[in-house]
Structure formats: structure tokens, C-alpha cells
Scaffold this motif. Structure first.
Motif, PDB file in Angstrom:
ATOM      1  N   UNK A 155     -16.387 -35.575  20.747  1.00 26.34           N
ATOM      2  CA  UNK A 155     -16.793 -37.237  21.003  1.00 26.34           C
ATOM      3  C   UNK A 155     -16.240 -37.690  19.527  1.00 26.34           C
ATOM      4  N   UNK A 156     -15.263 -38.361  19.388  1.00 22.28           N
ATOM      5  CA  UNK A 156     -15.373 -38.983  17.427  1.00 22.28           C
ATOM      6  C   UNK A 156     -15.897 -40.120  17.043  1.00 22.28           C
ATOM      7  N   UNK A 157     -15.488 -40.789  16.044  1.00 27.60           N
ATOM      8  CA  UNK A 157     -16.538 -41.606  16.016  1.00 27.60           C
ATOM      9  C   UNK A 157     -15.812 -43.369  16.405  1.00 27.60           C
ATOM     10  N   UNK A 158     -16.513 -44.173  16.853  1.00 32.92           N
ATOM     11  CA  UNK A 158     -15.802 -44.969  17.298  1.00 32.92           C
ATOM     12  C   UNK A 158     -16.610 -46.724  16.358  1.00 32.92           C
ATOM     13  N   UNK A 159     -17.278 -46.050  14.948  1.00 34.70           N
ATOM     14  CA  UNK A 159     -18.269 -46.954  15.010  1.00 34.70           C
ATOM     15  C   UNK A 159     -18.156 -47.730  13.527  1.00 34.70           C
ATOM     16  N   UNK A 160     -16.800 -47.328  13.515  1.00 36.40           N
ATOM     17  CA  UNK A 160     -16.056 -47.678  12.201  1.00 36.40           C
ATOM     18  C   UNK A 160     -16.022 -46.336  10.699  1.00 36.40           C
ATOM     19  N   UNK A 161     -16.216 -46.724   9.949  1.00 39.75           N
ATOM     20  CA  UNK A 161     -15.818 -45.796   8.745  1.00 39.75           C
ATOM     21  C   UNK A 161     -17.149 -45.911   8.178  1.00 39.75           C
ATOM     22  N   UNK A 162     -17.618 -44.460   7.530  1.00 38.68           N
ATOM     23  CA  UNK A 162     -18.264 -44.305   7.243  1.00 38.68           C
ATOM     24  C   UNK A 162     -18.865 -43.641   5.678  1.00 38.68           C
ATOM     25  N   UNK A 163     -19.499 -43.554   5.011  1.00 40.09           N
ATOM     26  CA  UNK A 163     -19.633 -43.535   3.339  1.00 40.09           C
ATOM     27  C   UNK A 163     -19.819 -41.609   3.251  1.00 40.09           C
ATOM     28  N   UNK A 164     -20.591 -41.609   4.712  1.00 39.34           N
ATOM     29  CA  UNK A 164     -21.153 -40.278   4.587  1.00 39.34           C
ATOM     30  C   UNK A 164     -19.855 -39.196   5.486  1.00 39.34           C
ATOM     31  N   UNK A 165     -20.533 -38.478   6.048  1.00 35.46           N
ATOM     32  CA  UNK A 165     -19.769 -37.693   7.226  1.00 35.46           C
ATOM     33  C   UNK A 165     -20.932 -36.396   7.172  1.00 35.46           C
ATOM     34  N   UNK A 166     -20.878 -36.215   8.671  1.00 38.26           N
ATOM     35  CA  UNK A 166     -21.933 -35.351   8.944  1.00 38.26           C
ATOM     36  C   UNK A 166     -21.422 -34.150   9.587  1.00 38.26           C
ATOM     37  N   UNK A 167     -22.515 -32.907   9.294  1.00 38.77           N
ATOM     38  CA  UNK A 167     -21.746 -31.773   9.938  1.00 38.77           C
ATOM     39  C   UNK A 167     -22.906 -31.067  10.005  1.00 38.77           C
ATOM     40  N   UNK A 168     -22.527 -31.306  11.488  1.00 42.04           N
ATOM     41  CA  UNK A 168     -23.668 -30.662  12.401  1.00 42.04           C
ATOM     42  C   UNK A 168     -24.313 -28.704  12.142  1.00 42.04           C
ATOM     43  N   UNK A 169     -25.356 -28.790  11.645  1.00 43.59           N
ATOM     44  CA  UNK A 169     -25.761 -27.409  11.556  1.00 43.59           C
ATOM     45  C   UNK A 169     -25.374 -27.139  10.310  1.00 43.59           C
ATOM     46  N   UNK A 170     -25.377 -28.341   9.450  1.00 41.89           N
ATOM     47  CA  UNK A 170     -25.123 -27.970   7.825  1.00 41.89           C
ATOM     48  C   UNK A 170     -25.940 -26.771   7.463  1.00 41.89           C
ATOM     49  N   UNK A 171     -25.021 -26.027   6.544  1.00 43.84           N
ATOM     50  CA  UNK A 171     -25.727 -24.695   6.074  1.00 43.84           C
ATOM     51  C   UNK A 171     -25.486 -23.195   6.857  1.00 43.84           C
ATOM     52  N   UNK A 172     -24.073 -23.172   7.852  1.00 44.28           N
ATOM     53  CA  UNK A 172     -23.842 -21.886   8.166  1.00 44.28           C
ATOM     54  C   UNK A 172     -22.902 -21.293   7.544  1.00 44.28           C
ATOM     55  N   UNK A 173     -21.910 -22.022   7.348  1.00 44.14           N
ATOM     56  CA  UNK A 173     -20.511 -21.666   6.662  1.00 44.14           C
ATOM     57  C   UNK A 173     -20.383 -21.697   5.454  1.00 44.14           C
ATOM     58  N   UNK A 174     -18.979 -20.837   5.149  1.00 40.65           N
ATOM     59  CA  UNK A 174     -17.667 -21.328   4.186  1.00 40.65           C
ATOM     60  C   UNK A 174     -17.181 -22.086   4.543  1.00 40.65           C
TER      61      UNK A 174
END
Length: 564
Positions: A416-435
Motif C-alpha cells: 500500500x503506497x501513499x495516495x495522500x500527497x507528499x509529506x515532511x516525514x517518512x514512516x518506518x514501521x517498527x522503527x529501531x529494528x535494523x541497520x
């Protein structure tokens, strides 16, 4: 899975037009990757082509792309032809298809179900199925047992099945895990769901405990989706991987979901208060027999057929045996001919958009190779089957890899890609898991964007899409894209409008392609994945999982996690 430049800076999207946010962009963004000296030629993502791929894959002609249907045949032909035209090679000894043996179980719509004296209505009150090829389910007077969250986790000193024999009994289980109910208690991972909160874990653990059946109490907030999603996703044909009979015999005979309101009535009939027991279950392990028995009868059929993953490779020039992987599931729910009106679950956002995304990224890598800038490592694109039925295609690939797991560097997953326009931030699901996340963070600098974790970690997004099948084997995997901060006020207003249009469309017939989708944010995100993958493919790095994560012991990181 739903996931959800600031200014026109150098190497950012060239799409900084003044178009209204609620109209489709027609520009072609150009991106230069900052970290790779070989990338001297701008990479052009073609929105019109990306949009057309989404439109085609989610058209009524493809009938919702259910595995083993006409929709699958059309999808496989479309994807195979696309990869051929790019010049990618079939990864399976020249073939683009990897057979995934599947069994399809179909429970009858005519079901007789009662808990004690309370008669339950199929679909409205309860949804049940069986993953057994035995003609049907005929359960009489099976004791119901409330087992809290149905978790057996020694590392958390937690066992809801302590001192109870579940043979011949049906487990009644809460959704999610105790951390959701008591986020400040220090239990589990707080508000962020652990794998113990997932339905597939709960059914698997009930099977290990010898239970006859398992039924999860649906509650919208901790489940992160309404009852309509359960009804649409868990009725009709249900696919699973074919396993040997001995393993199949260990699986619970019946599994499903019950609404919170009806479950409350069942507990009341037992002289118990469900809300009180939910509080107790969050505070510590527990189980308690209910003064009710289950009677369940319905017929069940099983049929067998291969479905297919589509796997295409762009060989690297220096270390072709080392693979950077992209994944996106091509399947959706198909169609339901028992419904009035629209019967097709087109799955435009979920996940025609992600499938179109890996096609667009693949084209860019192929074009760069033709321009004399091949990657050092190989890049392989896996369009998986059966994700909606429990990550089936990715699970099968992980168990039967075309390329060795120890030569698989990382996985970038699009769902599911972003259909809501450009953003200032960027979501990483489960952030903090890997390099692997560090490569995304570096790529984001060219767009002046900031990486953040998902806004609703309680939904367990990291465990709900195909990257998880690879993560369980220690391959660093990311599921990222979109954001919560629109680039400007016009985009914010468009987002509110489009969110309202898409409300309730997850796993529903209204998930259809829309001409007024603003896909500029999706193209922005494709550029991040492209840049991160290019940098990794041209390096000798082997990213790993950070200490304290579930997968660190399988492939450990050499650095510490970046702060928020």
C-alpha cells in the motif's frame, strides 16, 4: 497494510508545481542518489505508467486477484510480461514463476453454532472456519475456556495456559497483547504490538496446547480494524500452504472470531463479566473455564492447486550471488458472488499500488544498467501470492528460497503506497529494528524529510506483511513509506478529503482505483527505496538487527539504533 520536498531542493523531486493537491500530478520526478558516485544520471519515475499499472491490476477484469483464480492468471501474465520487457531474468532457472502449493478451504455459509443456550449467527455474531480436509466440523458440548491473551512467552514470564489441559476444549482469546491494555506497565512492548498479539500466533499456540478450537474476541481498537474486515477477510475460500498430514493433524479443528458484544453475553451467561476479566488478563497470566459449551456444525470443502510467486532478477556485475530483495504481494481477496451490488474486492491500494511500485523501481534499475551503470550486487523482485491469507507466498519463498538466505542482504517491502500527497516525514514501521533503516535515513536527506515510527504501533504493522517472513530468518527487512505531516496546507486539505473517501475501504469493495489520487507522495517514497537499495547494492555492507530486537541473534548489527 495501511501506511500511511518540503522545498524544491537539489536532487529532490522536480515535481514542485503549484497544482492543486487534489488533482493528479502529471510530472515525472527526477532523483539523484546522494551516496553513490556511480549515479550521475537522474532517475525518472513515470507517474503516468505507475498510475496505469495500478489501474490495470485493480480493474474489474482482474476480479480482485485471488490466488488460483482467473484473476491470478491475468496478474501473472501481466507481471511476467512487464519483467521481460525490462530485461530482467526469470529467477527460477529462467522461469519467472515459483509454484506455491496451496489448499483452499471453503466453509459452508449454513452453520449451526451455539454457546450454551445462546444461538449465534454466522457473519453477524461469529466467523468460523476449518483448515482440515475432513468434510466439515461437528463439535458437540466442547467446554469453552477463557485463556486471556492466549500467550505462552517464557521470556516475559507469561503463560496463559498454565496448569490447564486444553484437549477437547475451545479457547476464547483476547486480541492483541497485554501491553496494549496497560502501556505504562512495562509488560511486553507497551503500546507497540509484539508477535504474541497476532492472530496467527494465537491459533498456532492453541494448536500446540492441544485445543480443539480457538476463537478470538474482536475488539476494534486493539485489533486496529472493524468487524467488517473480519467478515470480508475470513469468509469464503481461505487459502493455506499444503503441509504434511501429521503437521495438519496438530492444528486446531476450528478457528475464528466473535464480536465483543456477543462475547460479553456469553460471559454473562457464565456469571462472569468480560470487562473485569479483560483487566485481570492484562495484569497477569490467567485462564478460567466458562460455564458454557460449544456446539458447532458446518460442512467444509478442500481443493488443491498451485498458486505462484513472480520472481525476477537484475544480475549484479561484481557479486551477482548476493541479493538485495524487493517484495510486494500481488494478491487480494477476489470476489464474493454472495454479495448484493459490487462483488469485487479490487484491492487498488492494497496492494496493486505496491506491486506497481516494485515494477517502477525495477524499470529504473534496468534502465541504469542499460546506460552502463549496473549494480555490484543483484536485485531481485518478488511479487508474492497469498499475503492476505497469512503471508503464504513469502513464507513459502523463505522456506524454499531460490537464492540462499545467507546471500540475501536485505528486503524492501511495499504494501500500500501513499495516495495522500507528499509529506515532511517518512514512516518506518517498527522503527529501531535494523541497520537497514540507516540507508533510508541517508536517502531522506536528499528530500529534507525526517524518519519517524508509525503513529499506531499497537496495530502490529511489522508483523502483518511479507517482510516479516524474511525477518524471522534474520534478513534485515523494512516496511516503510508515507508520513503524517502533509507538505503544505493544500495537501493537508486534500488528505482530509481523500481519507474520508477511503474510509472503511480496507479489505472492502470500495478499495478501487481513483483518478483523483495524488500519487506524488508515492513517487517520493519510491525514490527513497530506490536510493537506499542502490547504495546497499553497490556496497559490501551486511546490515543486521539491533541488540534487544527479536532477530538480533540471527544476524546482529554492528551499530546502535538511531534515535527518533
Amino acid at each position: 497494510m495501511r501506511l500511511l520536498p518540503p522545498v524544491c531542493a537539489l536532487a529532490l523531486l522536480s515535481a514542485c508545481s503549484q497544482q492543486p493537491a487534489n488533482t493528479p500530478t502529471t510530472v515525472t520526478p527526477e532523483v539523484k542518489t546522494a551516496a553513490n558516485s556511480l549515479a550521475n544520471t537522474p532517475v525518472s519515475f513515470d507517474e503516468a505508467r505507475f498510475r496505469q499499472d495500478i489501474k490495470t491490476l485493480s480493474s474489474d477484469e482482474f476480479e480482485g486477484r485471488a490466488p488460483t483464480t482467473k484473476g491470478e492468471t491475468l496478474t501473472l501474465n501481466f507481471l511476467t510480461q512487464a519483467f521481460k520487457e525490462m530485461g530482467l531474468v526469470g529467477a527460477n532457472h529462467g522461469d519467472y514463476l515459483q509454484a506455491v502449493p496451496m489448499v483452499t478451504y471453503t466453509a459452508s455459509e449454513q452453520q449451526t453454532i451455539s454457546f450454551g443456550a445462546l444461538a449465534l449467527e454466522h457473519r453477524k455474531d461469529i466467523v468460523l472456519g476449518s483448515r482440515h480436509d475432513n468434510g466439515g466440523v461437528d463439535i458437540a458440548n466442547a467446554p469453552l475456556v477463557f485463556v486471556g491473551y492466549g500467550i505462552n512467552a517464557p521470556e516475559y514470564d507469561w503463560n496463559d495456559y498454565q496448569d490447564i489441559d486444553m484437549h477437547g476444549k475451545v479457547a476464547v482469546i483476547l486480541v492483541n497483547d497485554p501491553g496494549f491494555a496497560l502501556p505504562d506497565s512495562g509488560k511486553f512492548n507497551g503500546k507497540a504490538m509484539t508477535y504474541y498479539g497476532r492472530w496467527d500466533y494465537k491459533f498456532s499456540e492453541a494448536s500446540k496446547q492441544g485445543a480443539l478450537g480457538a476463537i478470538i474476541v474482536h475488539d476494534t481498537a486493539p485489533a486496529s480494524y472493524p468487524w467488517s474486515v473480519v467478515e470480508n477477510s475470513w469468509t469464503g475460500p481461505q487459502q493455506d500452504l499444503v503441509v504434511d498430514k501429521a503437521e495438519q493433524d496438530k492444528h486446531i479443528e476450528v478457528e475464528g472470531w466473535i464480536t465483543l458484544d456477543v462475547a460479553t453475553k456469553v460471559f454473562e451467561k457464565s456469571g462472569l463479566t468480560l470487562s473485569d476479566l479483560m483487566n485481570r488478563a492484562a495484569s497477569g497470566p490467567m485462564n478460567i473455564p466458562l460455564k458454557q459449551t460449544a456446539n458447532i456444525q458446518f460442512s467444509n470443502t478442500a481443493s488443491y492447486a498451485n498458486s505462484f510467486n513472480v520472481v525476477a532478477t537484475l544480475p549484479g556485475k561484481d557479486r551477482p550471488d548476493e541479493q538485495v530483495l524487493f517484495s510486494a504481494h500481488w494478491d487480494h481477496i477476489g470476489k464474493d458472488e454472495s454479495k448484493d451490488g459490487d462483488q469485487i474486492y479490487n484491492g487498488a491500494l492494497d496492494n496493486a499500488s505496491g506491486t506497481a511500485g516494485i515494477l517502477e523501481i525495477a524499470r529504473q534499475f534496468a534502465n541504469q544498467a542499460k546506460l552502463g551503470q549496473p549494480l555490484s550486487r543483484s536485485v531481485t523482485f518478488i511479487a508474492t501470492t497469498g499475503e492476505e491469507q497469512g503471508l503464504l507466498g513469502s513464507r513459502f519463498y523463505a522456506a524454499n528460497p531460490i537464492y540462499p538466505i545467507d546471500k540475501s542482504v536485505a528486503v524492501f517491502n511495499l504494501d500500500s503506497t501513499n495516495i495522500y500527497g507528499r509529506t515532511l516525514d517518512y514512516t518506518i514501521v517498527g522503527k529501531g529494528k535494523s541497520e537497514l533503516e540507516n540507508y533510508l535515513v541517508d536517502a531522506l536527506k536528499t528530500q529534507n524529510r525526517v524518519a519517524k515510527g508509525e503513529s499506531r504501533p499497537e496495530s502490529g504493522g511489522f508483523f502483518r506483511s511479507d517482510h516479516f517472513s524474511f525477518a524471522k530468518l534474520g534478513i534485515p527487512a523494512v516496511f516503510a513509506g508515507g508520513g503524517n505531516e502533509p507538505i503544505d496546507e493544500a495537501t493537508a486539505q486534500y488528505k482530509v478529503m481523500m481519507k474520508e473517501k477511503m474510509k472503511g475501504c480496507y479489505h472492502n469493495t470500495c478499495d478501487e482505483y481513483r483518478e483523483d489520487w495524488d500519487l506524488s507522495g508515492a513517487l517520493q517514497d519510491l525514490a527513497i527505496y530506490y536510493s537506499a537499495a542502490e547504495t546497499l547494492a553497490n556496497s559490501q555492507d551486511w546490515p543486521g538487527y539491533f541488540a534487544g530486537t527479536e532477530f538480533h541473534s540471527l544476524r546482529g548489527a554492528n551499530t546502535k539504533a538511531l534515535s527518533e
